[in-house]
Design an enzyme around this catalytic site. Sequence first.
Site, PDB file in Angstrom:
ATOM      1  N   LYS A  54     -15.611  15.506  72.637  1.00 51.75           N
ATOM      2  CA  LYS A  54     -15.423  14.140  72.116  1.00 51.75           C
ATOM      3  C   LYS A  54     -15.426  13.143  73.269  1.00 51.75           C
ATOM      4  O   LYS A  54     -16.073  12.101  73.203  1.00 51.75           O
ATOM      5  CB  LYS A  54     -14.090  14.036  71.352  1.00 51.75           C
ATOM      6  CG  LYS A  54     -14.155  14.620  69.963  1.00 51.75           C
ATOM      7  CD  LYS A  54     -12.770  14.754  69.346  1.00 51.75           C
ATOM      8  CE  LYS A  54     -12.855  15.533  68.052  1.00 51.75           C
ATOM      9  NZ  LYS A  54     -11.575  16.010  67.549  1.00 51.75           N
ATOM     10  N   GLN A  98      -5.494  15.270  67.656  1.00 54.73           N
ATOM     11  CA  GLN A  98      -6.167  16.524  67.322  1.00 54.73           C
ATOM     12  C   GLN A  98      -5.236  17.438  66.530  1.00 54.73           C
ATOM     13  O   GLN A  98      -4.084  17.661  66.911  1.00 54.73           O
ATOM     14  CB  GLN A  98      -6.633  17.210  68.622  1.00 54.73           C
ATOM     15  CG  GLN A  98      -7.456  18.466  68.422  1.00 54.73           C
ATOM     16  CD  GLN A  98      -8.818  18.211  67.790  1.00 54.73           C
ATOM     17  OE1 GLN A  98      -9.417  17.156  67.970  1.00 54.73           O
ATOM     18  NE2 GLN A  98      -9.317  19.182  67.048  1.00 54.73           N
ATOM     19  N   ASP A 121      -9.927   9.021  62.026  1.00 54.34           N
ATOM     20  CA  ASP A 121     -10.035  10.270  61.260  1.00 54.34           C
ATOM     21  C   ASP A 121      -9.981  10.009  59.755  1.00 54.34           C
ATOM     22  O   ASP A 121     -10.325  10.883  58.961  1.00 54.34           O
ATOM     23  CB  ASP A 121      -8.861  11.193  61.608  1.00 54.34           C
ATOM     24  CG  ASP A 121      -9.230  12.297  62.575  1.00 54.34           C
ATOM     25  OD1 ASP A 121     -10.383  12.746  62.549  1.00 54.34           O
ATOM     26  OD2 ASP A 121      -8.343  12.712  63.352  1.00 54.34           O
TER      27      ASP A 121
HETATM   28  N1  GUN Z   1      -9.062  19.546  63.747  1.00 51.74           N
HETATM   29  C1  GUN Z   1     -10.137  20.066  63.100  1.00 51.74           C
HETATM   30  N2  GUN Z   1     -10.914  19.086  62.583  1.00 51.74           N
HETATM   31  C2  GUN Z   1     -10.314  17.925  62.909  1.00 51.74           C
HETATM   32  C3  GUN Z   1     -10.644  16.568  62.669  1.00 51.74           C
HETATM   33  O1  GUN Z   1     -11.648  16.224  62.037  1.00 51.74           O
HETATM   34  N3  GUN Z   1      -9.769  15.655  63.168  1.00 51.74           N
HETATM   35  C4  GUN Z   1      -8.651  16.007  63.860  1.00 51.74           C
HETATM   36  N4  GUN Z   1      -7.864  15.033  64.294  1.00 51.74           N
HETATM   37  N5  GUN Z   1      -8.320  17.255  64.095  1.00 51.74           N
HETATM   38  C5  GUN Z   1      -9.156  18.209  63.631  1.00 51.74           C
END
Ligand code: GUN
Length: 299
Positions: A54, A98, A121
Site C-alpha cells: 500500500k 489494517q 476502507d
Molecule cells: N484486512 C484484510 N482486508 C482488509 C481491508 O480491506 N482493509 C483493512 N483495513 N484491513 C484488511
Amino acid sequence: MNAQVIDGKAFAAEVRGKVAEKVAALKAEHGIVPGLAVVLVGEDPASQVYVRSKGKQTVEVGMQSFEHKLDAATSEADLLALIDRLNNDPAVNGILVQLPLPGHLNEDLVINSIAPEKDVDGFHISNVGLLATGQKAMVPCTPLGCLMLLRDHFGSLSGKSAVVIGRSNIVGKPMAQLLLRDSCTVTIAHSRTKDIEDVVRRADIVVAAVGRAEMVTGDWLKPGAVVIDVGINRLEPTEPGGKGKLVGDVDYASAAEVAGAITPVPGGVGPMTIACLLANTLTATCRVNGLDEPEGLTA
Ligand code: GUN
C-alpha cells in the site's frame, strides 16, 4: 476453456494511472497533495506485506504515505489517541487501520473512531449506513474493485441476477449493497444456505467471497455466468518445504469451462483492492476540498 479472463492486474494499473493523473492535476492547480495514513498493529506477516505494498503504490501515484507501525501490545487508549491525531491532521485525507487487530483491541470501537470522511476502507458505521441508504459514502475497496470490473464487462448491470457468496462486513454485505444500487436482483448465500448450488446456478453474476478454497465448481454455474473470485487461499504444499499454491474460492479449471468470464487468482480482484484504496483517498481529498469527484473511480 471457454471463459474470457478478466484481467484485474491490467485494470488496476489503469485505475492507478487515472488516480496519478488526477493527483498531478490537484497538485498543479490547487497545491493539494492527498495523504494516506496506514496503521499496522503487531507483526502479522500477511498484513506486513499488504501494508508495504500500500505504501509503495501510494507514493507511486504521487500521494503522501504515512505509515504507523505499532507494537502488538499497544493499548486501545494509545491507538485511539493516534487515530484522533490523524483525524485532526489536515495532511491526512485517508486513514486505514489494517485488520485483523490483536485480540485485546475492540475492532468496532477502533474503526468507528476514524473520522467518516477519512474512512477510506468504508467500514465506519456512518459509511455503512450511507451506502445502504443510497447516499454519498466511502465504499469498501474490494467490493468497489469488483463493481468496477463488472461495470467494465457489462456496461449496465441493471436487471442482472447476482449471487454473492459470503456475508462479511468487508466484502459480502457491501458487495450486495453495491449490486443492488446498480439494479441487480441480489441474493446473499452463506454457509447455512440450503441447496447453495441451485441458488448459484440462477445467477448471471457470481461473487465468491467465503474464504474456502475452490468451493465453487463449474457445475454450480449457469452457462455464461460472470464469476468474480474474491478468495485468496493457500493450498497445502505438495512437497516438504514448498509453498502451497494460491487459489481462489472458485475451482478455476472447471468454472472456466462453463463461465462467460472469470477473474483469475492471482491477478483478478486482488490488485483492484489497493487501486481502489488509492481511488478512495483521492475521492476523500476532493470531497474535503469541495472539488469535483474523480469520474469513473467512485461507486
Ligand atoms: N484486512 C484484510 N482486508 C482488509 C481491508 O480491506 N482493509 C483493512 N483495513 N484491513 C484488511
